[in-house]
Structure formats: structure tokens, C-alpha cells
Write a protein that holds these residues in place. Structure first.
Motif, PDB file in Angstrom:
ATOM      1  N   VAL A   1      10.545  -3.510  -7.833  1.00 38.19           N
ATOM      2  CA  VAL A   1       9.996  -4.870  -7.798  1.00 38.19           C
ATOM      3  C   VAL A   1       8.736  -4.906  -6.940  1.00 38.19           C
ATOM      4  CG1 VAL A   1      10.417  -7.225  -6.995  1.00 38.19           C
ATOM      5  CG2 VAL A   1      12.202  -5.995  -8.233  1.00 38.19           C
ATOM      6  N   ARG A   2       8.782  -4.248  -5.775  1.00 40.15           N
ATOM      7  CA  ARG A   2       7.631  -4.239  -4.874  1.00 40.15           C
ATOM      8  C   ARG A   2       6.437  -3.554  -5.539  1.00 40.15           C
ATOM      9  NH1 ARG A   2       7.692  -5.046   0.746  1.00 40.15           N
ATOM     10  NH2 ARG A   2       5.546  -5.309   1.437  1.00 40.15           N
ATOM     11  N   ALA A   3       6.697  -2.459  -6.253  1.00 42.66           N
ATOM     12  CA  ALA A   3       5.618  -1.743  -6.928  1.00 42.66           C
ATOM     13  C   ALA A   3       4.991  -2.601  -8.024  1.00 42.66           C
ATOM     14  CB  ALA A   3       6.141  -0.439  -7.522  1.00 42.66           C
ATOM     15  N   TYR A   4       5.823  -3.307  -8.773  1.00 47.25           N
ATOM     16  CA  TYR A   4       5.324  -4.168  -9.848  1.00 47.25           C
ATOM     17  C   TYR A   4       4.427  -5.266  -9.288  1.00 47.25           C
ATOM     18  CZ  TYR A   4       5.359  -7.790 -13.449  1.00 47.25           C
ATOM     19  OH  TYR A   4       4.988  -8.755 -14.354  1.00 47.25           O
ATOM     20  N   ARG A   5       4.892  -5.904  -8.235  1.00 48.74           N
ATOM     21  CA  ARG A   5       4.109  -6.984  -7.620  1.00 48.74           C
ATOM     22  C   ARG A   5       2.840  -6.440  -6.974  1.00 48.74           C
ATOM     23  NH1 ARG A   5       9.104 -10.288  -4.681  1.00 48.74           N
ATOM     24  NH2 ARG A   5       9.951 -11.211  -6.592  1.00 48.74           N
ATOM     25  N   ALA A   6       2.950  -5.255  -6.363  1.00 54.41           N
ATOM     26  CA  ALA A   6       1.779  -4.660  -5.704  1.00 54.41           C
ATOM     27  C   ALA A   6       0.701  -4.313  -6.724  1.00 54.41           C
ATOM     28  CB  ALA A   6       2.199  -3.412  -4.924  1.00 54.41           C
TER      29      ALA A   6
ATOM     30  N   ARG B   1       0.835  -1.212   0.000  1.00 53.46           N
ATOM     31  CA  ARG B   1       0.000   0.000   0.000  1.00 53.46           C
ATOM     32  C   ARG B   1       0.862   1.250   0.000  1.00 53.46           C
ATOM     33  NH1 ARG B   1      -5.278   1.698   2.052  1.00 53.46           N
ATOM     34  NH2 ARG B   1      -5.139   3.943   2.286  1.00 53.46           N
ATOM     35  N   THR B   2       1.871   1.266   0.849  1.00 52.94           N
ATOM     36  CA  THR B   2       2.712   2.453   0.983  1.00 52.94           C
ATOM     37  C   THR B   2       3.456   2.767  -0.301  1.00 52.94           C
ATOM     38  OG1 THR B   2       2.996   2.035   3.357  1.00 52.94           O
ATOM     39  CG2 THR B   2       4.572   3.522   2.312  1.00 52.94           C
ATOM     40  N   VAL B   3       4.049   1.756  -0.924  1.00 51.38           N
ATOM     41  CA  VAL B   3       4.839   2.011  -2.137  1.00 51.38           C
ATOM     42  C   VAL B   3       3.943   2.455  -3.286  1.00 51.38           C
ATOM     43  CG1 VAL B   3       4.835  -0.339  -3.110  1.00 51.38           C
ATOM     44  CG2 VAL B   3       6.775   1.182  -3.512  1.00 51.38           C
ATOM     45  N   LEU B   4       2.754   1.886  -3.413  1.00 52.69           N
ATOM     46  CA  LEU B   4       1.842   2.297  -4.477  1.00 52.69           C
ATOM     47  C   LEU B   4       1.360   3.731  -4.258  1.00 52.69           C
ATOM     48  CD1 LEU B   4      -0.436  -0.809  -5.205  1.00 52.69           C
ATOM     49  CD2 LEU B   4       1.441   0.100  -6.575  1.00 52.69           C
ATOM     50  N   THR B   5       1.028   4.057  -3.020  1.00 51.35           N
ATOM     51  CA  THR B   5       0.560   5.402  -2.708  1.00 51.35           C
ATOM     52  C   THR B   5       1.639   6.440  -2.995  1.00 51.35           C
ATOM     53  OG1 THR B   5      -0.897   4.543  -0.979  1.00 51.35           O
ATOM     54  CG2 THR B   5      -0.402   6.885  -0.920  1.00 51.35           C
ATOM     55  N   MET B   6       2.861   6.148  -2.588  1.00 54.67           N
ATOM     56  CA  MET B   6       3.953   7.095  -2.780  1.00 54.67           C
ATOM     57  C   MET B   6       4.260   7.312  -4.255  1.00 54.67           C
ATOM     58  SD  MET B   6       6.559   6.043   0.318  1.00 54.67           S
ATOM     59  CE  MET B   6       7.635   7.456   0.067  1.00 54.67           C
TER      60      MET B   6
ATOM     61  N   ARG C   1       0.113  -5.867  -9.490  1.00 52.31           N
ATOM     62  CA  ARG C   1      -0.521  -7.130  -9.882  1.00 52.31           C
ATOM     63  C   ARG C   1      -1.521  -7.579  -8.821  1.00 52.31           C
ATOM     64  NH1 ARG C   1       3.727 -11.578 -11.775  1.00 52.31           N
ATOM     65  NH2 ARG C   1       1.740 -12.618 -12.175  1.00 52.31           N
ATOM     66  N   LYS C   2      -1.155  -7.403  -7.562  1.00 57.19           N
ATOM     67  CA  LYS C   2      -2.070  -7.757  -6.482  1.00 57.19           C
ATOM     68  C   LYS C   2      -3.323  -6.886  -6.519  1.00 57.19           C
ATOM     69  CE  LYS C   2       1.572  -9.305  -3.301  1.00 57.19           C
ATOM     70  NZ  LYS C   2       2.289  -8.993  -2.029  1.00 57.19           N
ATOM     71  N   MET C   3      -3.125  -5.589  -6.814  1.00 62.02           N
ATOM     72  CA  MET C   3      -4.258  -4.673  -6.899  1.00 62.02           C
ATOM     73  C   MET C   3      -5.234  -5.125  -7.980  1.00 62.02           C
ATOM     74  SD  MET C   3      -4.764  -1.884  -5.035  1.00 62.02           S
ATOM     75  CE  MET C   3      -5.486  -0.725  -6.182  1.00 62.02           C
ATOM     76  N   ARG C   4      -4.702  -5.482  -9.141  1.00 63.20           N
ATOM     77  CA  ARG C   4      -5.566  -5.934 -10.230  1.00 63.20           C
ATOM     78  C   ARG C   4      -6.327  -7.187  -9.823  1.00 63.20           C
ATOM     79  NH1 ARG C   4      -1.206  -4.094 -13.614  1.00 63.20           N
ATOM     80  NH2 ARG C   4      -0.243  -6.157 -13.597  1.00 63.20           N
ATOM     81  N   ARG C   5      -5.646  -8.073  -9.098  1.00 63.33           N
ATOM     82  CA  ARG C   5      -6.295  -9.304  -8.660  1.00 63.33           C
ATOM     83  C   ARG C   5      -7.410  -9.010  -7.653  1.00 63.33           C
ATOM     84  NH1 ARG C   5      -2.069 -11.818  -7.461  1.00 63.33           N
ATOM     85  NH2 ARG C   5      -2.021 -11.625  -5.194  1.00 63.33           N
ATOM     86  N   VAL C   6      -7.169  -8.070  -6.749  1.00 65.55           N
ATOM     87  CA  VAL C   6      -8.180  -7.708  -5.762  1.00 65.55           C
ATOM     88  C   VAL C   6      -9.425  -7.156  -6.448  1.00 65.55           C
ATOM     89  CG1 VAL C   6      -8.747  -6.057  -3.931  1.00 65.55           C
ATOM     90  CG2 VAL C   6      -6.593  -7.299  -3.840  1.00 65.55           C
ATOM     91  N   VAL C   7      -9.230  -6.263  -7.428  1.00 65.38           N
ATOM     92  CA  VAL C   7     -10.368  -5.682  -8.134  1.00 65.38           C
ATOM     93  C   VAL C   7     -11.107  -6.751  -8.930  1.00 65.38           C
ATOM     94  CG1 VAL C   7     -11.061  -4.047  -9.936  1.00 65.38           C
ATOM     95  CG2 VAL C   7      -9.347  -3.380  -8.248  1.00 65.38           C
ATOM     96  N   SER C   8     -10.354  -7.665  -9.547  1.00 67.33           N
ATOM     97  CA  SER C   8     -10.992  -8.750 -10.304  1.00 67.33           C
ATOM     98  C   SER C   8     -11.834  -9.631  -9.393  1.00 67.33           C
ATOM     99  CB  SER C   8      -9.922  -9.596 -11.003  1.00 67.33           C
ATOM    100  OG  SER C   8      -9.240  -8.851 -11.984  1.00 67.33           O
TER     101      SER C   8
END
Length: 205
Positions: free
Chosen positions: A178-183, A149-154, A185-192
Motif C-alpha cells: 500500500v505504501r509503495a502504491y501511494r508513494a 522514499r525508503t520503500v520506493l528505493t528498496m 502516485r506521489k512521485m508522479r505528482r511531484v514530477v508533474s
């Protein structure tokens, strides 16, 4: 008081007084940097918790003051503490919190319905610009880890450069990327998953 009205010499003088036993002198630093810390915190935690996290940031700064080496300006050092407090806020909050789809507001539900009905990426992105999209984004962010959450927000909401984000978080530049890229992907999965869950609820009615 704006934090640019007094420079590093002022900070050094006040820090010296605090470390020398003048506890009340720390209030001068709180006045000087209060706006800066509040801006950081308000961008990362819910409004109702901003004051609490700002207070925690200054408490940590006071307790950590003996370890401040002055290699970086005090304001920047304090900013790193504020970011860490926001990170810890979400880490603690996520430990025992699970948000159900039924907790979404009517506006959330409308947005989910709209996204389900679109076919092109262009239309999806246009829908994502709506107020409801921001609220669903918040829903999705709360389901991520504190670090994600923090890295995406920043990077994507605050617009902070990768190198600066890495320094504020105490991570490597590669680690942030790397953390932003993975995050993401997780965001897209959560929305899906959110959309799929809404589909199942609609089918069961």
C-alpha cells in the motif's frame, strides 16, 4: 573482511565477549560486516553522508546489542538497523529542507524540457533512462517522506522483494504494498508539478 568468511558461531562468540565487557571485541563485527552495511547505506543516502550513517548504524547496533535475541542471524539484524538509520536520515533531512526548481542543474533543466516535449509513454520512458532522469528522480525522491522514499528505493531501485522489505522495515507485507502504491502516485505528482512549474517560468520570460 568479507562477512561470509566467518559464521554465526563466530558472531555469537564475539557478542558474548562484548556483553561480558570486552568492548574492543566489537571491532571484529565491524570489520566483518562493514562492507554489507556500507552497501546498504550507499544505496540510500548521498555519498557525502555514507560514512556518517554507517557509523551511526554500528553505534546503534552496539547500544542495542543487549537486546539482540539471536532469533535471526546477526548480519540480518544489523541490516535492519542500517535500513532504519537511512530512514531516519531522510526523515531528519526533510524536516526543514525545501528544494526550489532553480536549484536544478542545467542537465536537470534539459531533461525537464525533453519530457515536456514528448507525447507518447514510450518516448517518455526512453527519456527517463538518461542520466539526467536519474538526477531528477533524486530531486523528486527528496520531496517524499522518509518512509515513501525508503520503500520506493528498496523495491524499485534495489530490487528487494516485498516480503524481505517488509521484514527489514518492520512493516506488514500489505503495508509495504500500500505504501509503495501511494508513494508512486506521489512521485508522479511531484514530477508533474515540476514540469508545470517549469512551464510557468518559461511563459513568464
Amino acid at each position: 573482511m568479507k562477512d561470509n568468511r566467518r559464521g554465526d558461531d563466530f558472531d555469537s562468540e564475539v557478542i558474548g565477549r562484548v556483553l561480558g565487557g570486552d568492548v574492543n571485541a566489537f571491532e571484529s563485527l565491524m570489520e566483518k560486516y562493514g562492507d554489507r552495511v556500507c552497501r546498504i547505506v550507499s544505496n540510500h543516502v548521498p555519498r557525502d553522508y555514507t560514512e556518517e550513517v554507517v557509523h551511526e548504524a554500528f553505534v546503534r547496533a552496539y547500544r542495542s546489542l543487549p537486546g539482540y535475541s539471536a532469533k535471526a542471524p546477526f548480519g540480518y539484524w544489523l541490516s535492519k538497523i542500517a535500513v532504519r538509520c537511512c530512514y531516519d536520515f531522510w526523515r531528519n533531512r526533510r524536516r526543514n529542507r525545501e528544494i526550489a526548481l532553480t536549484s536544478l542543474t542545467e542537465d536537470h533543466q534539459k531533461w525537464v524540457d525533453a519530457v515536456r516535449s514528448v507525447e507518447s509513454q514510450e518516448v517518455f520512458e526512453r527519456e527517463a533512462g538518461r542520466k539526467e532522469a536519474g538526477e531528477v528522480l533524486e530531486y523528486a525522491l527528496e520531496r517524499l517522506s522518509a518512509g515513501d522514499r525508503t520503500v520506493l528505493t528498496m523495491l524499485y531501485l534495489d530490487g528487494i522483494p516485498v516480503k524481505e522489505a517488509a521484514d527489514l522495515l518492520g512493516w506488514s507485507v500489505v503495508g509495504v504494498k500500500v505504501r509503495a502504491y501511494r508513494a508512486k502516485r506521489k512521485m508522479r505528482r511531484v514530477v508533474s508539478e515540476l514540469l508545470e512549474q517549469k512551464d510557468h517560468e518559461d511563459e513568464s520570460r
